[in-house]
Design a protein around this motif. Structure first.
Motif, PDB file in Angstrom:
ATOM      1  N   VAL A   1       9.429 -12.966  11.623  1.00  9.22           N
ATOM      2  CA  VAL A   1       9.873 -13.872  10.561  1.00  9.22           C
ATOM      3  C   VAL A   1       9.794 -13.144   9.220  1.00  9.22           C
ATOM      4  O   VAL A   1      10.706 -13.248   8.385  1.00  9.22           O
ATOM      5  CB  VAL A   1       9.010 -15.145  10.534  1.00  9.22           C
ATOM      6  N   VAL A   2       8.720 -12.403   9.009  1.00 11.62           N
ATOM      7  CA  VAL A   2       8.584 -11.623   7.781  1.00 11.62           C
ATOM      8  C   VAL A   2       9.717 -10.607   7.678  1.00 11.62           C
ATOM      9  O   VAL A   2      10.285 -10.399   6.593  1.00 11.62           O
ATOM     10  CB  VAL A   2       7.215 -10.910   7.736  1.00 11.62           C
ATOM     11  N   ASP A   3      10.074  -9.997   8.797  1.00 14.94           N
ATOM     12  CA  ASP A   3      11.164  -9.014   8.811  1.00 14.94           C
ATOM     13  C   ASP A   3      12.463  -9.619   8.279  1.00 14.94           C
ATOM     14  O   ASP A   3      13.218  -8.963   7.548  1.00 14.94           O
ATOM     15  CB  ASP A   3      11.401  -8.488  10.234  1.00 14.94           C
ATOM     16  N   ARG A   4      12.721 -10.869   8.643  1.00 11.70           N
ATOM     17  CA  ARG A   4      13.976 -11.512   8.259  1.00 11.70           C
ATOM     18  C   ARG A   4      14.112 -11.695   6.756  1.00 11.70           C
ATOM     19  O   ARG A   4      15.223 -11.759   6.224  1.00 11.70           O
ATOM     20  CB  ARG A   4      14.116 -12.873   8.954  1.00 11.70           C
ATOM     21  N   TYR A   5      12.989 -11.782   6.056  1.00 11.88           N
ATOM     22  CA  TYR A   5      13.024 -11.955   4.610  1.00 11.88           C
ATOM     23  C   TYR A   5      13.587 -10.730   3.899  1.00 11.88           C
ATOM     24  O   TYR A   5      14.074 -10.831   2.776  1.00 11.88           O
ATOM     25  CB  TYR A   5      11.612 -12.222   4.075  1.00 11.88           C
ATOM     26  N   PHE A   6      13.522  -9.579   4.540  1.00  9.44           N
ATOM     27  CA  PHE A   6      13.903  -8.332   3.884  1.00  9.44           C
ATOM     28  C   PHE A   6      15.325  -7.872   4.219  1.00  9.44           C
ATOM     29  O   PHE A   6      15.718  -6.778   3.836  1.00  9.44           O
ATOM     30  CB  PHE A   6      12.900  -7.231   4.258  1.00  9.44           C
ATOM     31  N   VAL A   7      16.077  -8.695   4.921  1.00 10.32           N
ATOM     32  CA  VAL A   7      17.457  -8.326   5.250  1.00 10.32           C
ATOM     33  C   VAL A   7      18.426  -9.226   4.495  1.00 10.32           C
ATOM     34  O   VAL A   7      18.032 -10.235   3.896  1.00 10.32           O
ATOM     35  CB  VAL A   7      17.707  -8.441   6.768  1.00 10.32           C
ATOM     36  N   GLU A   8      19.675  -8.875   4.519  1.00  7.38           N
ATOM     37  CA  GLU A   8      20.687  -9.658   3.820  1.00  7.38           C
ATOM     38  C   GLU A   8      20.788 -11.066   4.394  1.00  7.38           C
ATOM     39  O   GLU A   8      20.553 -11.287   5.579  1.00  7.38           O
ATOM     40  CB  GLU A   8      22.047  -8.953   3.918  1.00  7.38           C
ATOM     41  N   VAL A   9      21.134 -12.000   3.540  1.00  4.15           N
ATOM     42  CA  VAL A   9      21.269 -13.398   3.951  1.00  4.15           C
ATOM     43  C   VAL A   9      22.558 -13.586   4.741  1.00  4.15           C
ATOM     44  O   VAL A   9      23.610 -13.082   4.362  1.00  4.15           O
ATOM     45  CB  VAL A   9      21.282 -14.328   2.714  1.00  4.15           C
ATOM     46  N   ARG A  10      22.449 -14.309   5.825  1.00  5.01           N
ATOM     47  CA  ARG A  10      23.626 -14.579   6.652  1.00  5.01           C
ATOM     48  C   ARG A  10      24.307 -15.852   6.173  1.00  5.01           C
ATOM     49  O   ARG A  10      24.033 -16.952   6.630  1.00  5.01           O
ATOM     50  CB  ARG A  10      23.224 -14.713   8.124  1.00  5.01           C
ATOM     51  N   ASP A  11      25.178 -15.685   5.228  1.00  7.58           N
ATOM     52  CA  ASP A  11      25.916 -16.815   4.669  1.00  7.58           C
ATOM     53  C   ASP A  11      27.215 -16.267   4.108  1.00  7.58           C
ATOM     54  O   ASP A  11      27.208 -15.299   3.348  1.00  7.58           O
ATOM     55  CB  ASP A  11      25.111 -17.501   3.577  1.00  7.58           C
ATOM     56  N   ALA A  12      28.316 -16.880   4.483  1.00 12.00           N
ATOM     57  CA  ALA A  12      29.636 -16.381   4.082  1.00 12.00           C
ATOM     58  C   ALA A  12      29.806 -16.352   2.568  1.00 12.00           C
ATOM     59  O   ALA A  12      30.583 -15.555   2.031  1.00 12.00           O
ATOM     60  CB  ALA A  12      30.733 -17.228   4.728  1.00 12.00           C
ATOM     61  N   ASN A  13      29.086 -17.221   1.871  1.00 16.92           N
ATOM     62  CA  ASN A  13      29.231 -17.307   0.419  1.00 16.92           C
ATOM     63  C   ASN A  13      28.176 -16.503  -0.336  1.00 16.92           C
ATOM     64  O   ASN A  13      28.129 -16.532  -1.562  1.00 16.92           O
ATOM     65  CB  ASN A  13      29.144 -18.779  -0.013  1.00 16.92           C
ATOM     66  N   TRP A  14      27.326 -15.798   0.411  1.00 22.83           N
ATOM     67  CA  TRP A  14      26.253 -15.037  -0.225  1.00 22.83           C
ATOM     68  C   TRP A  14      26.693 -13.606  -0.508  1.00 22.83           C
ATOM     69  O   TRP A  14      27.423 -12.996   0.276  1.00 22.83           O
ATOM     70  CB  TRP A  14      25.023 -15.019   0.669  1.00 22.83           C
ATOM     71  N   GLU A  15      26.254 -13.087  -1.631  1.00 16.11           N
ATOM     72  CA  GLU A  15      26.548 -11.705  -1.989  1.00 16.11           C
ATOM     73  C   GLU A  15      25.258 -11.029  -2.435  1.00 16.11           C
ATOM     74  O   GLU A  15      24.484 -11.598  -3.195  1.00 16.11           O
ATOM     75  CB  GLU A  15      27.578 -11.653  -3.122  1.00 16.11           C
ATOM     76  N   ASP A  16      25.039  -9.815  -1.942  1.00 11.45           N
ATOM     77  CA  ASP A  16      23.845  -9.071  -2.302  1.00 11.45           C
ATOM     78  C   ASP A  16      23.848  -8.763  -3.797  1.00 11.45           C
ATOM     79  O   ASP A  16      24.887  -8.795  -4.453  1.00 11.45           O
ATOM     80  CB  ASP A  16      23.794  -7.766  -1.506  1.00 11.45           C
TER      81      ASP A  16
END
Length: 348
Positions: free
Chosen positions: A316-331
Motif C-alpha cells: 500500500v505504501v508502494d502505491r503512494y509513490f507511483v503515478e495516479v491512475r486517473d484519466a484526468n490526472w497529470e503528473d
C-alpha cells in the motif's frame, strides 16, 4: 527596495505557519470551521476528477513555486523571525539565505495530521547531518533558531533587535552576487550556543536509532535506550511517534530515505503524487481524521486507520509513490530552469 535579490519576511509573530494551517486557523477564529470542513469533505471525499483534483491543483501551484525558489537565479533572503512550519519552510529553506533569530520556531508537524513533510522537505531534511532529518520529519519536533543554525536549516543567526539595521543595510546592496549579500548579513550575524536540553546535543542517540531501516525498528531502538536510562527526551520522542499516523510515518521515512539520491525536482514530483493519493483517500483517510482531531474538534485523539504500524501493508505504501491512475490526472511538470537545479545541491 530589494531589486538585486528576493527578500522575504513575515508580518507579525510568524514568518509563515503554513498555507493550509493558516486557512484552518482563520476558519476556526471566525467560527466558520464546520462549514469549511464540510466543504472540504464534499470536495475531496470522492475520487471523481471534478472534486479531488481541485485540491490537487493547490499543491501543484505550491510545489511549482517551491521549485522556482530553489532554482531561481537571484538569491533569496528569508528572515525567519517567528514560526516557520510546513509551507513556511517550503518558501524559505529552498532559498539561499535563511536568517534565524531567538524567536524562531521551526517544525514539520505533518505526521501528527496524517500527512507527511511535503513542499520538498524530503530534499532538505535528507541533507541534514546524520539522521537528524529523519528525527525532525518523523517526530514533528520543534527547533529553535540555534538548532536551525547548527543543523544547516538556517544559514545565519541575527538578534531580532538588529533586524531593522540588517534590512536597511541589505537595501543598499545593488548586486545579486551571493558573496556580497552574505558579507552584508555577516556584519549582523553572531555565533550562538545550543541549549543544554537541545535535541541536537543528542545526535549520538539520533544517529543510532533513526538510522534503522524501518519505523518499527526506530521505535524499538529508542525503547531499548529508554530501558537503560530514564530520559524524558527519549520518552517524549517515542510518544510523539506513537501518536502520529502509522501510514504517515512509513511514507515519511521512505520519502526522506529516497530523497538522499534525488534532486529537488524529483522530490517535489514525489510529494505531488503522495498528496494526490492522499486526497483520493485510496488507502487511508488519516489526513481528514487528523484535521478533525487536531484542528476541528481538538480532542487530540485521532482514530488512525490502520491504527498500528504492523497493520500497514508495504504494498500500500508502494502505491503512494507511483503515478495516479486517473484519466484526468497529470503528473507535476516543473518549468525548465536552464540546469540551475543542479546548483541547488550546494546550498544545503
Amino acid at each position: 527596495m530589494f531589486k538585486a535579490f528576493n527578500y522575504c519576511k513575515g508580518n507579525g509573530r510568524a514568518f509563515c505557519a503554513g498555507g493550509d494551517v493558516v486557512a484552518v486557523v482563520q476558519s476556526v477564529t471566525e467560527g466558520r470551521f464546520k462549514l469549511y470542513y464540510a466543504a472540504c469533505e464534499e470536495l475531496w471525499s470522492t475520487t471523481s476528477s471534478s472534486n479531488w483534483t481541485m485540491g490537487a491543483e493547490y499543491f501543484r501551484n505550491e510545489y511549482t513555486l517551491n521549485y522556482i525558489i530553489a532554482t531561481y537565479s537571484k538569491p533569496q533572503v528569508s528572515i525567519l523571525d517567528g514560526i516557520v512550519m510546513g509551507g513556511g519552510a517550503g518558501v524559505s529553506v529552498h532559498g539561499r539565505f535563511r536568517i534565524a533569530t531567538e524567536k524562531t520556531v521551526f517544525a514539520m508537524p505533518e505526521t501528527s495530521l496524517g500527512l507527511f513533510p511535503d513542499v520538498g522537505a524530503s530534499y532538505f531534511l535528507s541533507r541534514l547531518p546524520g539522521y537528524f532529518g529523519e528525527y525532525v520529519g518523523l517526530t514533528g519536533t520543534r527547533l529553535d533558531g540555534t538548532e536551525m543554525l547548527a543543523s544547516g536549516l538556517a544559514t545565519h543567526f541575527v538578534s531580532s533587535t538588529n533586524l531593522k539595521k540588517l534590512e536597511e543595510s541589505l537595501s543598499k546592496v545593488e548586486t545579486s552576487d551571493p558573496f556580497a549579500i552574505c558579507a552584508c548579513i555577516d556584519q549582523f550575524s553572531k555565533a550562538v550556543s545550543l541549549k543544554a536540553t537541545s535535541s541536537y546535543n543528542r545526535m549520538d542517540v539520533i544517529d543510532k536509532c533513526f538510522s534503522k531501516e524501518t519505523v518499527e525498528a526506530i521505535i524499538v531502538s529508542l525503547e531499548k535506550e529508554a530501558e537503560s536510562v530514564h530520559d524524558e527526551w527519549i520518552m517524549s520522542t517515542i510518544l510523539s511517534m506513537k501518536k502520529a499516523s502509522p501510514i504517515s510515518l512509513k511514507i515519511t521515512l521512505r520519502s526522506i530515505r529516497e530523497a538522499r539520491r534525488q534532486g529537488v525536482d524529483k522530490c517535489l514530483i514525489n510529494d505531488y503524487r503522495l498528496c494526490c493519493h492522499i486526497l483520493r483517500q485510496e488507502a487511508s483517510k488519516d489526513f481528514f481524521e487528523g484535521c478533525r482531531a487536531i484542528l476541528v474538534d481538538k480532542d487530540k485523539n485521532p482514530k488512525w486507520e490502520p491504527s498500528r504500524l504492523d497493520q500497514v501493508d508495504d504494498k500500500v505504501v508502494d502505491r503512494y509513490f507511483v503515478e495516479v491512475r486517473d484519466a484526468n490526472w497529470e503528473d507535476l511538470k516543473l518549468p525548465a530552469r536552464h540546469s540551475l537545479a543542479a546548483k541547488y545541491v550546494s546550498r544545503m
